[in-house]
Motif scaffolding. Structure first.
Motif, PDB file in Angstrom:
ATOM      1  N   ALA A  64       8.014   6.395   5.566  1.00  0.00           N
ATOM      2  CA  ALA A  64       8.289   5.179   6.335  1.00  0.00           C
ATOM      3  C   ALA A  64       7.330   5.050   7.513  1.00  0.00           C
ATOM      4  CB  ALA A  64       9.733   5.188   6.825  1.00  0.00           C
ATOM      5  N   VAL A  65       7.088   6.162   8.203  1.00  0.00           N
ATOM      6  CA  VAL A  65       6.210   6.139   9.378  1.00  0.00           C
ATOM      7  C   VAL A  65       4.760   5.858   8.975  1.00  0.00           C
ATOM      8  CG1 VAL A  65       5.215   7.524  11.240  1.00  0.00           C
ATOM      9  CG2 VAL A  65       7.672   7.633  10.775  1.00  0.00           C
ATOM     10  N   ILE A  66       4.258   6.628   8.006  1.00  0.00           N
ATOM     11  CA  ILE A  66       2.858   6.472   7.587  1.00  0.00           C
ATOM     12  C   ILE A  66       2.624   5.085   6.985  1.00  0.00           C
ATOM     13  CG2 ILE A  66       1.049   7.323   6.042  1.00  0.00           C
ATOM     14  CD1 ILE A  66       2.390  10.108   6.247  1.00  0.00           C
ATOM     15  N   GLY A  67       3.526   4.669   6.103  1.00  0.00           N
ATOM     16  CA  GLY A  67       3.386   3.361   5.463  1.00  0.00           C
ATOM     17  C   GLY A  67       3.433   2.228   6.477  1.00  0.00           C
ATOM     18  N   SER A  68       4.347   2.329   7.437  1.00  0.00           N
ATOM     19  CA  SER A  68       4.481   1.278   8.444  1.00  0.00           C
ATOM     20  C   SER A  68       3.265   1.205   9.357  1.00  0.00           C
ATOM     21  CB  SER A  68       5.742   1.512   9.280  1.00  0.00           C
ATOM     22  OG  SER A  68       6.902   1.416   8.492  1.00  0.00           O
ATOM     23  N   ALA A 212       2.881   4.603  -0.734  1.00  0.00           N
ATOM     24  CA  ALA A 212       2.365   3.476  -1.521  1.00  0.00           C
ATOM     25  C   ALA A 212       3.429   2.420  -1.725  1.00  0.00           C
ATOM     26  CB  ALA A 212       1.846   3.973  -2.871  1.00  0.00           C
ATOM     27  N   TYR A 213       4.671   2.852  -1.921  1.00  0.00           N
ATOM     28  CA  TYR A 213       5.768   1.907  -2.132  1.00  0.00           C
ATOM     29  C   TYR A 213       6.017   1.073  -0.873  1.00  0.00           C
ATOM     30  CZ  TYR A 213      10.279   0.047  -3.587  1.00  0.00           C
ATOM     31  OH  TYR A 213      11.301  -0.811  -3.924  1.00  0.00           O
ATOM     32  N   VAL A 214       5.971   1.721   0.280  1.00  0.00           N
ATOM     33  CA  VAL A 214       6.186   1.001   1.547  1.00  0.00           C
ATOM     34  C   VAL A 214       5.090  -0.033   1.759  1.00  0.00           C
ATOM     35  CG1 VAL A 214       6.270   1.218   4.060  1.00  0.00           C
ATOM     36  CG2 VAL A 214       7.426   2.902   2.624  1.00  0.00           C
ATOM     37  N   PHE A 243       2.823  -4.633  15.573  1.00  0.00           N
ATOM     38  CA  PHE A 243       3.344  -3.273  15.570  1.00  0.00           C
ATOM     39  C   PHE A 243       4.843  -3.246  15.863  1.00  0.00           C
ATOM     40  CE2 PHE A 243      -1.001  -1.836  15.487  1.00  0.00           C
ATOM     41  CZ  PHE A 243      -0.931  -0.572  14.941  1.00  0.00           C
ATOM     42  N   LEU A 244       5.296  -4.143  16.725  1.00  0.00           N
ATOM     43  CA  LEU A 244       6.724  -4.201  17.030  1.00  0.00           C
ATOM     44  C   LEU A 244       7.535  -4.516  15.773  1.00  0.00           C
ATOM     45  CD1 LEU A 244       9.096  -4.297  19.056  1.00  0.00           C
ATOM     46  CD2 LEU A 244       8.566  -6.718  19.411  1.00  0.00           C
ATOM     47  N   GLY A 245       7.070  -5.476  14.997  1.00  0.00           N
ATOM     48  CA  GLY A 245       7.816  -5.877  13.812  1.00  0.00           C
ATOM     49  C   GLY A 245       7.653  -4.953  12.631  1.00  0.00           C
ATOM     50  N   HIS A 246       6.404  -4.573  12.340  1.00  0.00           N
ATOM     51  CA  HIS A 246       6.126  -3.816  11.118  1.00  0.00           C
ATOM     52  C   HIS A 246       6.290  -2.311  11.272  1.00  0.00           C
ATOM     53  CE1 HIS A 246       3.806  -7.613  10.341  1.00  0.00           C
ATOM     54  NE2 HIS A 246       4.477  -7.498   9.223  1.00  0.00           N
ATOM     55  N   CYS A 247       6.325  -1.826  12.485  1.00  0.00           N
ATOM     56  CA  CYS A 247       6.410  -0.377  12.686  1.00  0.00           C
ATOM     57  C   CYS A 247       7.710   0.006  13.384  1.00  0.00           C
ATOM     58  CB  CYS A 247       5.202   0.105  13.493  1.00  0.00           C
ATOM     59  SG  CYS A 247       4.935   1.881  13.437  1.00  0.00           S
ATOM     60  N   PHE A 248       7.849  -0.361  14.630  1.00  0.00           N
ATOM     61  CA  PHE A 248       9.010   0.067  15.405  1.00  0.00           C
ATOM     62  C   PHE A 248      10.308  -0.565  14.909  1.00  0.00           C
ATOM     63  CE2 PHE A 248       5.357   0.509  18.307  1.00  0.00           C
ATOM     64  CZ  PHE A 248       5.465   1.867  18.568  1.00  0.00           C
ATOM     65  N   GLY A 249      10.225  -1.747  14.346  1.00  0.00           N
ATOM     66  CA  GLY A 249      11.430  -2.382  13.832  1.00  0.00           C
ATOM     67  C   GLY A 249      11.768  -1.978  12.417  1.00  0.00           C
TER      68      GLY A 249
END
Length: 444
Positions: A64-68, A212-214, A243-249
């Motif tokens: 989740a972290v790497i993909g985001s 890859a799925y993320v 980054f706020l939407g695609h990573c931290f959220g």
């Protein structure tokens, strides 16, 4: 009556063909709320559930972290381009593809997002119909639920970015509360300390496959993020919002979906939250809003692509075009026609990802100075170097995609490097090479 219509269209003018004016631009927080609405929904919860099927808890978190982060980086780069032009993705593509070339791109973007809106509307109707039967014994046909849901989701898209952001502002805190309640209830059944030690629920997959799925889940969104980032006040606002939407959220939502699967042994988060955890009406309402905040984005972006393709051909205001597309796609969802072209929609997804590479290459490497020029200087025809780069990258994507959608060659490579990333890099490299090799040498 005409005055009322004009005032309504002016009030919700989303500048689909022209640069967003200074007074309509928004800061990083408002941008982030829109992107949170895309990922902070059923799709994010389902992604976590699927990852839990094949990965341990710790690997799910890493995926989740790497993909985001990868998604956020690509989105940030594309967002910067549209923040410079303040134009939608399909109109921005005129600079790299030419005006007529971008029409083709607009049709592909519109068709893909139109199809997925219909698909999600149909699935939404079936889910709600099933929940009403399970919770209260009400037999409401899925077609009726699809019709109501499809038109509701169309409503915010019709009124544009203002309405989409407003819905996200209301819905996101509710979904956040729902996720906290779900985790709290699950902890009472299976302690989180035990869940943290869990391995894959079903057939194991590699960590790279999880990443890859993320990334693949955002293949279209990465390319289309310019449709919203064009409203950013500055490049910094667009990057921070992305980054706020695609990573931290996105990461907390993915992990909530994963926790549901590890505890209940099913990635159907709707069934887990509403039925197994007994959240009833509140859970149903929040999940409806969560699906709404994701699907209205698809319809909105689909309409923008269509407006670019039909520019100069058909004169229909954006609000009416959105309503028309929303009605048609809802009918498609009711009839279940989407079941017959899911493979086609997946092919379109493969074709869309490389566009990011061409947009990034044209702006950051090849033709940066042209983005400060007037839109009137854009090539009115087709820029074939972009078309060739797009074709080559799409072909690579088809080769690496399993049958029957793709050609089924080098499929395992896509489990190591996310396929959208591969096609983006190929498109960037081919386009850059074409531009550099054919650019006239300046006389000394």
């Amino acid at each position: 009556m005409d005055k009322q219509k004009i005032s309504l269209e002016e009030q919700f003018n989303d500048y689909e063909k022209t640069p967003v004016p200074v007074e309509a631009r928004r800061n990083w927080y408002e941008q982030g709320m829109i992107w949170l609405g895309e990922g902070f929904g059923l799709s994010g919860l389902a992604t976590g559930g699927v990852l839990a099927d094949g990965l341990s808890f710790s690997d799910t978190f890493l995926a989740a972290v790497i993909g985001s982060i990868l998604v956020s980086l690509i989105c940030a780069l594309v967002a910067v381009v549209s923040t410079n032009t303040h134009l939608s993705t399909s109109v921005t593509c005129r600079r790299s593809f030419g005006t007529n070339g971008s029409r083709v791109i607009g049709v592909i973007l519109a068709a893909s997002l139109f199809g997925w809106f219909a698909y999600n509307a149909g699935m939404f109707g079936e889910t709600i119909s099933s929940l009403l039967k399970s919770l209260w014994g009400l037999s409401v046909p899925a077609a009726i639920c699809t019709a109501i849901g499809g038109m509701l989701m169309s409503l915010t898209a019709i009124f544009g970015v203002k309405a989409i952001k407003s819905l996200s502002t209301i819905g996101l805190p509710l979904l956040f509360v729902l996720c906290i309640l779900a985790v709290w209830k699950i902890n009472a059944i299976t302690p989180l300390t035990e869940i943290a030690k869990c391995g894959p629920v079903a057939t194991p997959m590699s960590l790279s496959s999880g990443v890859a799925y993320v990334v693949s889940g955002f293949a279209v969104g990465m390319t289309m993020c310019g449709d919203f980032s064009r409203f950013s006040k500055s490049k910094r606002d667009s990057v921070v919002g992305s980054f706020l939407g695609h990573c931290f959220g996105f990461i907390p939502v993915v992990m909530c979906g994963a926790i549901c699967n590890y505890a209940m042994k099913t990635w159907n988060v709707v069934e887990v939250m509403v039925l197994s955890l007994g959240m009833g009406l509140f859970g149903t309402f929040v999940l409806v809003v969560a699906q709404w905040t994701t699907n209205d984005n698809s319809l909105y972006m689909s309409t923008l692509g269509l407006m670019n393709s039909l520019d100069g051909v058909v004169k229909i205001p954006r609000m009416r075009m959105t309503l028309l597309v929303g009605v048609i796609s809802t009918i498609v969802g009711i009839c279940g026609i989407y079941n017959y072209f899911i493979n086609f929609l997946n092919v379109l997804g493969i074709l869309i990802a490389p566009l990011s590479g061409i947009i990034i290459a044209d702006y950051f490497i090849c033709n940066r100075s042209k983005y400060d020029e007037s839109p009137d200087t854009v090539d009115r025809g087709v820029r074939w170097k972009a078309i060739v780069a797009w074709f080559v990258a799409s072909l690579v994507g088809m080769i690496m995609t399993p049958r029957p959608i793709g050609f089924g060659l080098f499929v395992t490579m896509g489990d190591i490097i996310p396929l959208p990333i591969v096609t983006i890099v190929v498109a960037l490299a081919v386009y850059t090479a074409g531009e550099k090799l054919t650019k006239p040498v300046k006389a000394a």
